[in-house]
Design an enzyme around this catalytic site. Sequence first.
Site, short mmCIF file in Angstrom:
data_model
loop_
_atom_site.label_atom_id
_atom_site.label_comp_id
_atom_site.label_asym_id
_atom_site.label_seq_id
_atom_site.Cartn_x
_atom_site.Cartn_y
_atom_site.Cartn_z
N THR A 133 0.82 -1.21 0.00
CA THR A 133 0.00 0.00 0.00
C THR A 133 0.86 1.26 0.00
O THR A 133 1.98 1.26 0.51
CB THR A 133 -0.89 -0.01 1.27
N ASP A 134 0.27 2.35 -0.50
CA ASP A 134 0.96 3.65 -0.43
C ASP A 134 1.00 4.18 1.00
O ASP A 134 1.76 5.11 1.31
CB ASP A 134 0.31 4.67 -1.37
N GLU A 135 0.18 3.58 1.89
CA GLU A 135 0.13 4.11 3.27
C GLU A 135 1.45 3.92 4.01
O GLU A 135 1.69 4.56 5.04
CB GLU A 135 -1.01 3.45 4.06
N TYR A 159 -2.01 -0.56 10.94
CA TYR A 159 -2.12 -1.23 9.63
C TYR A 159 -0.92 -0.89 8.75
O TYR A 159 -0.23 -1.78 8.24
CB TYR A 159 -3.42 -0.82 8.91
N LYS A 163 2.19 -3.25 7.27
CA LYS A 163 2.49 -3.43 5.84
C LYS A 163 3.94 -2.97 5.54
O LYS A 163 4.62 -3.57 4.71
CB LYS A 163 1.50 -2.66 4.97
P1 NAD Z 1 -9.56 -7.42 2.01
O1 NAD Z 1 -9.60 -7.13 3.46
O2 NAD Z 1 -10.76 -7.16 1.17
O3 NAD Z 1 -9.19 -8.96 1.77
C1 NAD Z 1 -8.17 -9.62 2.48
C2 NAD Z 1 -8.32 -11.12 2.24
O4 NAD Z 1 -7.24 -11.78 2.93
C3 NAD Z 1 -9.63 -11.68 2.79
O5 NAD Z 1 -10.23 -12.52 1.83
C4 NAD Z 1 -9.19 -12.49 4.00
O6 NAD Z 1 -10.01 -13.60 4.27
C5 NAD Z 1 -7.79 -12.90 3.61
N1 NAD Z 1 -6.91 -13.20 4.75
C6 NAD Z 1 -6.74 -12.43 5.86
N2 NAD Z 1 -5.85 -13.03 6.69
C7 NAD Z 1 -5.46 -14.18 6.09
C8 NAD Z 1 -4.55 -15.21 6.44
N3 NAD Z 1 -3.88 -15.17 7.60
N4 NAD Z 1 -4.37 -16.24 5.59
C9 NAD Z 1 -5.07 -16.29 4.42
N5 NAD Z 1 -5.95 -15.35 4.04
C10 NAD Z 1 -6.14 -14.30 4.86
O7 NAD Z 1 -8.29 -6.65 1.44
P2 NAD Z 1 -8.09 -5.90 0.05
O8 NAD Z 1 -8.64 -4.54 0.18
O9 NAD Z 1 -8.53 -6.78 -1.03
O10 NAD Z 1 -6.51 -5.77 0.03
C11 NAD Z 1 -5.71 -6.83 -0.48
C12 NAD Z 1 -4.24 -6.45 -0.34
O11 NAD Z 1 -3.98 -5.26 -1.04
C13 NAD Z 1 -3.81 -6.21 1.10
O12 NAD Z 1 -2.52 -6.75 1.25
C14 NAD Z 1 -3.79 -4.70 1.22
O13 NAD Z 1 -2.84 -4.29 2.17
C15 NAD Z 1 -3.40 -4.30 -0.17
N6 NAD Z 1 -3.89 -2.98 -0.62
C16 NAD Z 1 -5.22 -2.66 -0.50
C17 NAD Z 1 -5.66 -1.42 -1.00
C18 NAD Z 1 -7.11 -1.01 -0.92
O14 NAD Z 1 -7.45 0.13 -1.25
N7 NAD Z 1 -8.03 -1.87 -0.50
C19 NAD Z 1 -4.75 -0.54 -1.60
C20 NAD Z 1 -3.41 -0.91 -1.69
C21 NAD Z 1 -2.99 -2.15 -1.22
O1 DAU Z 2 -4.17 3.96 0.41
C1 DAU Z 2 -4.38 2.58 0.32
C2 DAU Z 2 -5.22 2.10 1.47
O2 DAU Z 2 -6.56 2.54 1.23
C3 DAU Z 2 -5.19 0.59 1.65
O3 DAU Z 2 -3.89 0.18 1.97
C4 DAU Z 2 -6.15 0.14 2.75
O4 DAU Z 2 -6.18 -1.26 2.83
C5 DAU Z 2 -7.54 0.67 2.42
O5 DAU Z 2 -8.41 0.35 3.48
C6 DAU Z 2 -7.50 2.17 2.19
O6 DAU Z 2 -7.22 2.84 3.43
P1 DAU Z 2 -7.98 4.20 3.87
O7 DAU Z 2 -7.88 4.33 5.33
O8 DAU Z 2 -7.51 5.34 3.05
O9 DAU Z 2 -9.49 3.82 3.41
P2 DAU Z 2 -10.89 4.12 4.08
O10 DAU Z 2 -11.93 3.76 3.06
O11 DAU Z 2 -11.00 3.49 5.42
O12 DAU Z 2 -10.88 5.68 4.27
C7 DAU Z 2 -10.73 6.55 3.16
C8 DAU Z 2 -10.73 7.97 3.68
O13 DAU Z 2 -12.06 8.28 4.13
C9 DAU Z 2 -9.83 8.19 4.88
O14 DAU Z 2 -9.27 9.49 4.79
C10 DAU Z 2 -10.77 8.10 6.08
C11 DAU Z 2 -12.06 8.62 5.52
N1 DAU Z 2 -13.30 8.02 6.08
C12 DAU Z 2 -13.40 6.67 6.16
C13 DAU Z 2 -14.54 6.07 6.65
C14 DAU Z 2 -14.64 4.56 6.76
C15 DAU Z 2 -14.36 8.84 6.45
O15 DAU Z 2 -14.27 10.08 6.36
N2 DAU Z 2 -15.51 8.25 6.93
C16 DAU Z 2 -15.63 6.90 7.06
O16 DAU Z 2 -16.70 6.43 7.55
#
Ligand code: NAD
Ligand code: DAU
Length: 356
Positions: A133-135, A159, A163
């Site tokens: 992630t970019d975080e 989180y 990562k």
């Molecule tokens: P998600 O939470 O939707 O899915 C995570 C999956 O991993 C789930 O299906 C869960 O059951 C599985 N899992 C969790 N722990 C496990 C374990 N110990 N063994 C096997 N499976 C397990 O997550 P996502 O949003 O699809 O993100 C996927 C990946 O991409 C993550 O590594 C996250 O850090 C990264 N990422 C997410 C975002 C985003 O915006 N969602 C952005 C950048 C990177």
């Molecule tokens: O940047 C990549 C990341 O994006 C991933 O690595 C994470 O897995 C993914 O969850 C996401 O993280 P964020 O924290 O940015 O996503 P979230 O949807 O939780 O929040 C997006 C923005 O909105 C953040 O600035 C917090 C804000 N927010 C979030 C929620 C849930 C609100 O203002 N209200 C809300 O109820």
Amino acid sequence: MRFLVTGGAGFIGSAVCRLLAANPVNRVVNLDKLTYAGNLQSLGSIERLVNYRFVRGDIADEKLVGTLLRDEKIDIVMHLAAESHVDRSIDGPGAFIETNIVGTYRLLNTAYDYWLGLDSARKNAFRFHHVSTDEVFGDLPFDSGTFTEDSAYAPSSPYSASKAASDHLVRAWHATYGLPVVLSNCSNNYGPYHFPEKLIPLVLLNALEEKSLPVYGSGENVRDWLFVEDHAKALEAIATRGRIGESYNVGGRAERRNIDVVRAICSILDRKVPRANGGSYADLIEMVSDRRGHDRRYAIDPSKIEVELGWCAEESFETGLEKTIDWFLANESWWRPLREQKYAGERLGEAVRAAI
Ligand code: NAD
Ligand code: DAU
């Protein structure tokens, strides 16, 4: 190519499995523990394909993973399994340490043992792709700067710290043991099958249920949005063509303030599903207390992947958001059980923690 996708029942992992399995030359093995975020309903379109297999299990289970790697003759591990929600990491960091750090460590060890036993042609072809992630880069000022592959790591949340740790472990397994790895750091994804704890699906479903739309702090925080299917295509390119030892930043050049994202959702809904009372969904917006450690702004410079691998985002934020809303409106049977049985939309990340 024979892929092991970890976390393939999650939001991004399921998009990756659907993309890879659509090509019959690929073999796709999906290893997922099915936590609250894992959902086999996201894989219905591929579950019967002969080149796809689902295995329920933990990335930390070295025996299971070792057997899978050997039996399935895996060429590429795409590691997405993780605890992914920042607010949950504030309430309970333990699971993030266990899966994202310890789990990645165990997966790396198992992959390394497997890789050592391959013949030289398959050893050269093998890749371990860590999806991150970019975080990990932390907090950007509102008015300047972007994340490049050379940006310093400065994670703010449990989180993002977990990562960052896993990124470092993956790089160390390359530098120390020679495991062929590649990494990617992506911005905020959105799209179909998004678990409704994240901002976009949460706001969308709350609006449809006439509940308040919570915006943290001032609403000025900026995220850089990427349609999930664009991310899946980037991940395929990185896993199959990325240079060993390199990392690639992935993003859609689509920075938006949170308040503007929420207003955009409201205005699309006003057009598609007018409220019974004649008002705008924007009337449901509620400014609420800020997230702890809330990073102000994320912004990805994706030049490296664009130039080296020829990838760029196909969806703009406007087209992607419209598609996402259409998908949620047409797929209540996917999200309704999640809202009723797994997470109804209550505020997360605010619990007072007496001790870690
Ligand atoms: P998600 O939470 O939707 O899915 C995570 C999956 O991993 C789930 O299906 C869960 O059951 C599985 N899992 C969790 N722990 C496990 C374990 N110990 N063994 C096997 N499976 C397990 O997550 P996502 O949003 O699809 O993100 C996927 C990946 O991409 C993550 O590594 C996250 O850090 C990264 N990422 C997410 C975002 C985003 O915006 N969602 C952005 C950048 C990177
Ligand atoms: O940047 C990549 C990341 O994006 C991933 O690595 C994470 O897995 C993914 O969850 C996401 O993280 P964020 O924290 O940015 O996503 P979230 O949807 O939780 O929040 C997006 C923005 O909105 C953040 O600035 C917090 C804000 N927010 C979030 C929620 C849930 C609100 O203002 N209200 C809300 O109820």
